[in-house]
Design a protein around this motif. Structure first.
Motif, mmCIF file in Angstrom:
data_model
loop_
_atom_site.group_PDB
_atom_site.id
_atom_site.type_symbol
_atom_site.label_atom_id
_atom_site.label_comp_id
_atom_site.label_asym_id
_atom_site.label_seq_id
_atom_site.Cartn_x
_atom_site.Cartn_y
_atom_site.Cartn_z
ATOM 1 N N LYS A 72 43.600 28.186 44.140
ATOM 2 C CA LYS A 72 44.393 28.354 42.918
ATOM 3 C C LYS A 72 43.493 28.370 41.680
ATOM 4 O O LYS A 72 43.751 29.120 40.737
ATOM 5 C CB LYS A 72 45.451 27.264 42.800
ATOM 6 N N VAL A 73 42.446 27.573 41.701
ATOM 7 C CA VAL A 73 41.482 27.604 40.587
ATOM 8 C C VAL A 73 40.785 28.957 40.558
ATOM 9 O O VAL A 73 40.666 29.588 39.507
ATOM 10 C CB VAL A 73 40.466 26.446 40.706
ATOM 11 N N LEU A 74 40.342 29.427 41.719
ATOM 12 C CA LEU A 74 39.693 30.735 41.783
ATOM 13 C C LEU A 74 40.650 31.838 41.349
ATOM 14 O O LEU A 74 40.262 32.763 40.632
ATOM 15 C CB LEU A 74 39.171 30.997 43.200
ATOM 16 N N LEU A 75 41.906 31.742 41.757
ATOM 17 C CA LEU A 75 42.912 32.723 41.357
ATOM 18 C C LEU A 75 43.086 32.720 39.840
ATOM 19 O O LEU A 75 43.137 33.783 39.213
ATOM 20 C CB LEU A 75 44.246 32.420 42.047
ATOM 21 N N GLY A 76 43.153 31.531 39.239
ATOM 22 C CA GLY A 76 43.318 31.438 37.788
ATOM 23 C C GLY A 76 42.153 32.056 37.036
ATOM 24 O O GLY A 76 42.351 32.822 36.083
ATOM 25 N N GLU A 77 40.941 31.728 37.455
ATOM 26 C CA GLU A 77 39.755 32.293 36.791
ATOM 27 C C GLU A 77 39.725 33.814 36.967
ATOM 28 O O GLU A 77 39.430 34.554 36.022
ATOM 29 C CB GLU A 77 38.474 31.678 37.345
ATOM 30 N N THR A 78 40.037 34.268 38.161
ATOM 31 C CA THR A 78 40.018 35.705 38.441
ATOM 32 C C THR A 78 41.077 36.427 37.618
ATOM 33 O O THR A 78 40.822 37.496 37.064
ATOM 34 C CB THR A 78 40.212 35.951 39.954
ATOM 35 N N TYR A 79 42.256 35.835 37.513
ATOM 36 C CA TYR A 79 43.325 36.449 36.735
ATOM 37 C C TYR A 79 42.962 36.507 35.250
ATOM 38 O O TYR A 79 43.136 37.551 34.597
ATOM 39 C CB TYR A 79 44.643 35.701 36.930
ATOM 40 N N ALA A 80 42.445 35.412 34.722
ATOM 41 C CA ALA A 80 42.055 35.400 33.304
ATOM 42 C C ALA A 80 40.977 36.450 33.040
ATOM 43 O O ALA A 80 41.020 37.142 32.013
ATOM 44 C CB ALA A 80 41.553 34.008 32.911
ATOM 45 N N LEU A 81 40.037 36.578 33.949
ATOM 46 C CA LEU A 81 38.978 37.575 33.787
ATOM 47 C C LEU A 81 39.522 38.990 33.940
ATOM 48 O O LEU A 81 39.114 39.898 33.219
ATOM 49 C CB LEU A 81 37.847 37.313 34.783
ATOM 50 N N TYR A 82 40.460 39.177 34.853
ATOM 51 C CA TYR A 82 41.105 40.485 35.010
ATOM 52 C C TYR A 82 41.768 40.919 33.694
ATOM 53 O O TYR A 82 41.575 42.035 33.216
ATOM 54 C CB TYR A 82 42.149 40.453 36.143
ATOM 55 N N VAL A 83 42.561 40.027 33.111
ATOM 56 C CA VAL A 83 43.281 40.356 31.866
ATOM 57 C C VAL A 83 42.283 40.681 30.754
ATOM 58 O O VAL A 83 42.444 41.663 30.019
ATOM 59 C CB VAL A 83 44.225 39.200 31.461
ATOM 60 N N LYS A 84 41.242 39.874 30.637
ATOM 61 C CA LYS A 84 40.233 40.093 29.598
ATOM 62 C C LYS A 84 39.530 41.439 29.814
ATOM 63 O O LYS A 84 39.358 42.226 28.876
ATOM 64 C CB LYS A 84 39.216 38.954 29.615
ATOM 65 N N THR A 85 39.155 41.720 31.043
ATOM 66 C CA THR A 85 38.436 42.956 31.349
ATOM 67 C C THR A 85 39.310 44.174 31.083
ATOM 68 O O THR A 85 38.840 45.171 30.521
ATOM 69 C CB THR A 85 37.961 42.945 32.821
ATOM 70 N N HIS A 86 40.568 44.096 31.462
ATOM 71 C CA HIS A 86 41.477 45.220 31.233
ATOM 72 C C HIS A 86 41.683 45.454 29.736
ATOM 73 O O HIS A 86 41.675 46.590 29.262
ATOM 74 C CB HIS A 86 42.810 44.970 31.932
ATOM 75 N N GLY A 87 41.835 44.377 28.984
ATOM 76 C CA GLY A 87 41.961 44.509 27.531
ATOM 77 C C GLY A 87 40.722 45.119 26.902
ATOM 78 O O GLY A 87 40.812 45.945 25.989
ATOM 79 N N TYR A 88 39.556 44.726 27.379
ATOM 80 C CA TYR A 88 38.316 45.297 26.865
ATOM 81 C C TYR A 88 38.234 46.787 27.207
ATOM 82 O O TYR A 88 37.765 47.590 26.390
ATOM 83 C CB TYR A 88 37.096 44.572 27.436
ATOM 84 N N HIS A 89 38.673 47.145 28.373
ATOM 85 C CA HIS A 89 38.702 48.563 28.766
ATOM 86 C C HIS A 89 39.518 49.380 27.759
ATOM 87 O O HIS A 89 39.108 50.462 27.353
ATOM 88 C CB HIS A 89 39.301 48.676 30.177
ATOM 89 N N TRP A 90 40.646 48.850 27.363
ATOM 90 C CA TRP A 90 41.492 49.556 26.415
ATOM 91 C C TRP A 90 40.890 49.608 25.013
ATOM 92 O O TRP A 90 41.091 50.574 24.272
ATOM 93 C CB TRP A 90 42.857 48.881 26.295
#
Length: 154
Positions: free
Chosen positions: A20-38
């Protein structure tokens, strides 16, 4: 139905909690990376826009693997953004950073994912859960390679 995969209830709980910790970090990084892409701008737009897309797609696929491991361990995966982010140290930005800061922030984010995965490896080794250790190891390897690539592109 009962679960008999060679792990005690306590071992499955510990591995699921680490996932769950790994999932949280991965999700937060996913959202950040996608926002940066945009939102990336500047002379490196094409390079970074494409790099960030590759990275957020990989993170998106990883989220499913991690959540499914939590389920295989007999626990429910966090089902909302708020639940996932409760487990994350990676925080959203205030505003839109410039391209160089985006690269720096993402490298740090991948390092945070690696640290979460390595903490999970220790738990999985202690509880004799080689399947979770394998997933944690894969995620650490990918995170560290991606962080290196980001640092090298700066």
């Amino acid at each position: 139905m009962s679960i008999d995969i060679g792990l005690s209830d306590a071992a499955r709980q510990q591995s699921a909690d680490a996932m769950k910790v790994l999932l949280g970090e991965t999700y937060a990084l996913y959202v950040k990376t996608h926002g940066y892409h945009w939102n990336v701008t500047g002379p490196r737009f094409n390079e970074l826009h494409g790099m960030f897309m590759t990275q957020y797609n990989e993170l998106w696929l990883a989220l499913d693997l991690i959540a499914e491991r939590i389920r295989a361990l007999g626990h429910f995966a966090p089902g909302s953004s708020a639940e996932m982010l409760e487990h994350a140290t990676i925080k959203p930005d205030k505003g839109v950073p410039n391209a160089a800061e985006m690269v720096k922030n993402l490298a740090a984010g991948h390092e945070a994912v690696s640290k979460a995965a390595k903490a999970g490896i220790k738990i999985g080794e202690k509880t004799h859960d080689p399947v979770s250790v394998d997933l944690f190891t894969q995620r650490a390897q990918i995170a560290e390679k991606t962080a290196w690539m980001l640092r090298a592109s700066a």
